[in-house]
Design a protein around this motif. Structure first.
Motif, PDB file in Angstrom:
ATOM      1  N   GLU A 213       0.812  -1.214   0.000  1.00 39.86           N
ATOM      2  CA  GLU A 213       0.000   0.000   0.000  1.00 39.86           C
ATOM      3  C   GLU A 213       0.849   1.269   0.000  1.00 39.86           C
ATOM      4  OE1 GLU A 213      -2.441   0.543   3.424  1.00 39.86           O
ATOM      5  OE2 GLU A 213      -0.756   0.620   4.835  1.00 39.86           O
ATOM      6  N   THR A 214       2.126   1.150   0.377  1.00 38.76           N
ATOM      7  CA  THR A 214       2.985   2.338   0.428  1.00 38.76           C
ATOM      8  C   THR A 214       3.828   2.501  -0.831  1.00 38.76           C
ATOM      9  OG1 THR A 214       4.749   1.104   1.547  1.00 38.76           O
ATOM     10  CG2 THR A 214       3.124   2.193   2.942  1.00 38.76           C
ATOM     11  N   LEU A 215       3.757   1.538  -1.761  1.00 34.80           N
ATOM     12  CA  LEU A 215       4.533   1.633  -2.998  1.00 34.80           C
ATOM     13  C   LEU A 215       3.834   2.553  -3.993  1.00 34.80           C
ATOM     14  CD1 LEU A 215       5.471  -2.131  -3.557  1.00 34.80           C
ATOM     15  CD2 LEU A 215       6.826  -0.358  -2.426  1.00 34.80           C
ATOM     16  N   ARG A 216       4.628   3.217  -4.813  1.00 33.76           N
ATOM     17  CA  ARG A 216       4.053   4.035  -5.884  1.00 33.76           C
ATOM     18  C   ARG A 216       3.826   3.136  -7.098  1.00 33.76           C
ATOM     19  NH1 ARG A 216       7.050   9.461  -7.662  1.00 33.76           N
ATOM     20  NH2 ARG A 216       6.311  10.016  -5.557  1.00 33.76           N
ATOM     21  N   PRO A 217       2.573   2.891  -7.474  1.00 29.11           N
ATOM     22  CA  PRO A 217       2.293   1.925  -8.543  1.00 29.11           C
ATOM     23  C   PRO A 217       2.528   2.497  -9.935  1.00 29.11           C
ATOM     24  CG  PRO A 217       0.249   2.867  -7.753  1.00 29.11           C
ATOM     25  CD  PRO A 217       1.339   3.443  -6.889  1.00 29.11           C
ATOM     26  N   TYR A 218       2.658   1.586 -10.888  1.00 32.04           N
ATOM     27  CA  TYR A 218       2.707   1.958 -12.304  1.00 32.04           C
ATOM     28  C   TYR A 218       1.372   2.584 -12.681  1.00 32.04           C
ATOM     29  CZ  TYR A 218       2.449   1.139 -17.375  1.00 32.04           C
ATOM     30  OH  TYR A 218       2.280   1.273 -18.730  1.00 32.04           O
ATOM     31  N   ALA A 219       1.427   3.719 -13.364  1.00 33.03           N
ATOM     32  CA  ALA A 219       0.194   4.464 -13.635  1.00 33.03           C
ATOM     33  C   ALA A 219      -0.238   4.405 -15.095  1.00 33.03           C
ATOM     34  CB  ALA A 219       0.381   5.925 -13.219  1.00 33.03           C
ATOM     35  N   GLY A 220       0.456   3.587 -15.912  1.00 35.79           N
ATOM     36  CA  GLY A 220       0.118   3.529 -17.332  1.00 35.79           C
ATOM     37  C   GLY A 220      -0.917   2.465 -17.653  1.00 35.79           C
ATOM     38  N   ASN A 221      -0.970   2.094 -18.922  1.00 39.46           N
ATOM     39  CA  ASN A 221      -1.936   1.109 -19.401  1.00 39.46           C
ATOM     40  C   ASN A 221      -1.347  -0.298 -19.376  1.00 39.46           C
ATOM     41  OD1 ASN A 221      -3.885   3.126 -20.009  1.00 39.46           O
ATOM     42  ND2 ASN A 221      -2.817   3.576 -21.928  1.00 39.46           N
ATOM     43  N   PHE A 264      -4.857 -10.773  -7.583  1.00 40.31           N
ATOM     44  CA  PHE A 264      -4.838 -10.043  -6.313  1.00 40.31           C
ATOM     45  C   PHE A 264      -4.854  -8.540  -6.584  1.00 40.31           C
ATOM     46  CE2 PHE A 264      -2.069  -7.495  -3.612  1.00 40.31           C
ATOM     47  CZ  PHE A 264      -2.762  -7.556  -2.409  1.00 40.31           C
ATOM     48  N   LEU A 265      -5.620  -7.806  -5.778  1.00 38.14           N
ATOM     49  CA  LEU A 265      -5.673  -6.351  -5.889  1.00 38.14           C
ATOM     50  C   LEU A 265      -5.528  -5.725  -4.510  1.00 38.14           C
ATOM     51  CD1 LEU A 265      -8.686  -5.877  -8.352  1.00 38.14           C
ATOM     52  CD2 LEU A 265      -6.263  -5.682  -8.902  1.00 38.14           C
ATOM     53  N   THR A 266      -4.796  -4.632  -4.436  1.00 35.93           N
ATOM     54  CA  THR A 266      -4.713  -3.882  -3.187  1.00 35.93           C
ATOM     55  C   THR A 266      -6.028  -3.140  -2.971  1.00 35.93           C
ATOM     56  OG1 THR A 266      -3.863  -1.880  -4.251  1.00 35.93           O
ATOM     57  CG2 THR A 266      -2.246  -3.544  -3.577  1.00 35.93           C
ATOM     58  N   ALA A 267      -6.153  -2.489  -1.828  1.00 36.30           N
ATOM     59  CA  ALA A 267      -7.373  -1.726  -1.539  1.00 36.30           C
ATOM     60  C   ALA A 267      -7.581  -0.612  -2.558  1.00 36.30           C
ATOM     61  CB  ALA A 267      -7.302  -1.144  -0.127  1.00 36.30           C
ATOM     62  N   SER A 268      -6.494  -0.174  -3.197  1.00 39.10           N
ATOM     63  CA  SER A 268      -6.594   0.888  -4.206  1.00 39.10           C
ATOM     64  C   SER A 268      -6.812   0.337  -5.607  1.00 39.10           C
ATOM     65  CB  SER A 268      -5.320   1.748  -4.186  1.00 39.10           C
ATOM     66  OG  SER A 268      -5.128   2.328  -2.909  1.00 39.10           O
ATOM     67  N   GLY A 269      -6.858  -0.999  -5.735  1.00 36.56           N
ATOM     68  CA  GLY A 269      -7.165  -1.609  -7.023  1.00 36.56           C
ATOM     69  C   GLY A 269      -5.970  -1.955  -7.890  1.00 36.56           C
ATOM     70  N   TYR A 270      -4.776  -2.078  -7.295  1.00 37.39           N
ATOM     71  CA  TYR A 270      -3.575  -2.396  -8.070  1.00 37.39           C
ATOM     72  C   TYR A 270      -3.133  -3.838  -7.813  1.00 37.39           C
ATOM     73  CZ  TYR A 270      -3.232   2.664  -8.697  1.00 37.39           C
ATOM     74  OH  TYR A 270      -3.494   3.970  -9.011  1.00 37.39           O
ATOM     75  N   GLY A 271      -2.579  -4.471  -8.867  1.00 33.61           N
ATOM     76  CA  GLY A 271      -2.107  -5.844  -8.759  1.00 33.61           C
ATOM     77  C   GLY A 271      -0.633  -5.918  -8.402  1.00 33.61           C
ATOM     78  N   LEU A 272      -0.113  -7.154  -8.316  1.00 33.25           N
ATOM     79  CA  LEU A 272       1.286  -7.343  -7.926  1.00 33.25           C
ATOM     80  C   LEU A 272       2.267  -6.806  -8.964  1.00 33.25           C
ATOM     81  CD1 LEU A 272       1.519 -10.892  -6.282  1.00 33.25           C
ATOM     82  CD2 LEU A 272       1.767  -8.666  -5.203  1.00 33.25           C
ATOM     83  N   ARG A 273       1.920  -6.921 -10.252  1.00 34.07           N
ATOM     84  CA  ARG A 273       2.877  -6.478 -11.272  1.00 34.07           C
ATOM     85  C   ARG A 273       3.100  -4.972 -11.206  1.00 34.07           C
ATOM     86  NH1 ARG A 273       4.663  -9.306 -15.328  1.00 34.07           N
ATOM     87  NH2 ARG A 273       2.844 -10.696 -15.373  1.00 34.07           N
ATOM     88  N   THR A 275       2.628  -3.005  -8.705  1.00 31.03           N
ATOM     89  CA  THR A 275       3.092  -2.526  -7.395  1.00 31.03           C
ATOM     90  C   THR A 275       4.437  -3.160  -7.050  1.00 31.03           C
ATOM     91  OG1 THR A 275       1.749  -4.256  -6.323  1.00 31.03           O
ATOM     92  CG2 THR A 275       0.793  -2.049  -6.493  1.00 31.03           C
ATOM     93  N   LEU A 276       4.420  -4.419  -6.647  1.00 31.53           N
ATOM     94  CA  LEU A 276       5.635  -5.093  -6.182  1.00 31.53           C
ATOM     95  C   LEU A 276       6.713  -5.159  -7.258  1.00 31.53           C
ATOM     96  CD1 LEU A 276       7.220  -6.800  -4.121  1.00 31.53           C
ATOM     97  CD2 LEU A 276       6.062  -8.812  -5.060  1.00 31.53           C
ATOM     98  N   PHE A 277       6.401  -5.777  -8.397  1.00 23.77           N
ATOM     99  CA  PHE A 277       7.442  -6.026  -9.396  1.00 23.77           C
ATOM    100  C   PHE A 277       7.845  -4.758 -10.147  1.00 23.77           C
ATOM    101  CE2 PHE A 277       5.675 -10.321  -8.773  1.00 23.77           C
ATOM    102  CZ  PHE A 277       6.847 -10.939  -8.363  1.00 23.77           C
ATOM    103  N   TYR A 278       6.934  -3.806 -10.283  1.00 23.63           N
ATOM    104  CA  TYR A 278       7.326  -2.529 -10.884  1.00 23.63           C
ATOM    105  C   TYR A 278       8.238  -1.760  -9.933  1.00 23.63           C
ATOM    106  CZ  TYR A 278       7.062   1.974 -13.242  1.00 23.63           C
ATOM    107  OH  TYR A 278       7.382   3.147 -13.887  1.00 23.63           O
TER     108      TYR A 278
END
Length: 408
Positions: A213-221, A264-273, A275-278
């Motif tokens: 939840e504290t990672l900055r996720p990928y914001a593209g498509n 899997f999705l975080t509470a903000s709707g992001y997956g592992l790729r 968030t974690l792997f990016y």
């Protein structure tokens, strides 16, 4: 408290006029103000109650759908679980551990090893609900790759400490892994330290923990129609506009998310790729040869690897020398792990519904808090209005009583 209760307390306009009050009378103005406030609060109460009823109905529908999908997926697992035949001819489920877990368990007295052992003991794990619900696993077991060369490269790039890092959904999971006493010292009887002691192990040294939840996720498509939901990152370009020769792809897209965590999705709707792997690889580029990688240096911003062992950690930082013997690697994608289309779609739907259900529960908690606050304000305003009516009635009766005394 409903709107009809406000009407019972409302002072008729003709009664106010009969009492000799003009429209500009302060008492009349205050009465109207209190009634309007009650009307507004009553409307808000009704709105919040309606919203909660609607959200509860919606949540119940999602719960029913999730249960139906779980039954469908459960039937598939029951029919497809690998089995082995014992000496007496009976079929039992295979107990072989995945290769990634074997590598992790070999790291004696590490946090990752203790966590893997803990997962095989459901009763012990259930004693800490936050840890069991919030901790996803270890980096090394959350993804797979297509070949051993790429596995070795990516694992060496990350390093053993990162490969053994524990991944949590939220910061609550991080807090559950290690606790402290009043002096700030580690409490060895709780968290992962306590579980390690129960398993006959002593957790040594530091260990890394990642909070999604504290990672900055990928914001593209995303790449269209890709079941692995790979990131649609533009290819690198040399100053002349061409794609560098030998460019294979981005490391973040060469990880195959384990199907257990694919949706899997975080509470903000992001997956592992995303968030974690990016976060781990960013736009790390992969090339066929070291020569081609070095020729592409002008367009390398987040590092690069080559299949023959070249490593650029980031722009301007080159890793030279012999390759490290990586003890923990990403497992190779199994050729027998293909799933029927309907299974993948059902699992995707279930993960999406679970995420939507959690969002609805958040909305319900927010609406309930607003309802409680509005109800409290309504009750206070009602008490104020009733007190105002009593004071007004007392003032109106006082002149009448004085007039009767004078007449006698």
């Amino acid at each position: 408290m409903k709107l009809d209760e406000i009407d019972k307390c409302r002072v008729p306009k003709d009664e106010m006029q009969d009492g000799g009050l003009s429209h500009e009378d302060p008492t009349n103005l205050r009465s109207k103000k209190l009634q309007d406030d009650l009307q507004t609060l009553g409307t808000k109460l009704q709105l919040h109650e309606d919203n909660i009823r609607f959200l509860r109905t919606l949540k119940d529908k999602f719960v029913d759908s999730i249960i139906d999908l779980q039954v469908t997926l459960g039937k598939y697992h029951a029919s497809s679980t690998p089995k082995i035949e014992t000496q007496d001819g009976a079929d039992t489920q295979s107990e072989d551990k995945p290769s990634d877990q074997k590598q992790i368990l070999q790291q004696e007295n590490s946090a990752a090893s203790i966590l893997c052992q803990l997962k095989t003991n459901p009763k012990m794990l259930a004693s800490d609900p936050t840890l069991s619900d919030d901790v996803l696993g270890v980096v090394a077991e959350l993804g797979k790759v297509d070949d051993s060369v790429l596995s070795s490269l990516l694992s060496e790039y990350l390093g053993t400490e990162t490969m053994l890092a524990i991944v949590c959904k939220t910061y609550n999971g991080v807090k559950s892994l290690e606790k402290y006493d009043k002096e700030g010292c580690i409490n060895k009887t709780s968290g992962l330290h306590g579980f390690g002691t129960s398993l006959g192990k002593t957790l040594e040294g530091r260990f890394n923990v990642i909070s999604l939840e504290t990672l900055r996720p990928y914001a593209g498509n995303f790449v269209a129609n890709d079941p692995q939901k790979r990131l649609d990152i533009p290819n690198p370009r040399l100053p002349n506009g061409d794609c560098p020769p030998g460019f294979i792809g981005y490391a973040v897209n060469m990880i195959n998310i384990d199907r257990t965590y694919l949706f899997f999705l975080t509470a903000s709707g992001y997956g592992l790729r995303e968030t974690l792997f990016y976060s781990l690889f960013s736009c790390l580029q992969i090339y066929k040869t070291r020569t081609e990688m070095l020729q592409a240096v002008p367009c390398i911003t987040d590092g690069a690897l080559s299949l023959d062992g070249g490593i650029i950690k980031r722009s301007g930082l080159f890793c030279l020398g012999n390759r490290d013997d990586v003890k923990v690697r990403f497992s190779k994608t199994s050729t027998n792990s293909s799933l029927p289309d309907h299974y993948t779609e059902s699992e995707r739907q279930m993960k999406e519904m679970k995420w939507k259900k959690e969002k609805i529960l958040e909305d319900m908690r927010r609406e309930q808090a607003l309802l409680d606050s509005t109800r409290l304000n309504f009750e206070r305003k009602k008490v104020e209005f009733v007190q105002f009516l009593a004071e007004t009635a007392a003032r109106q009766q006082t002149p009448v009583a004085m007039g009767r005394s004078a007449g006698r």
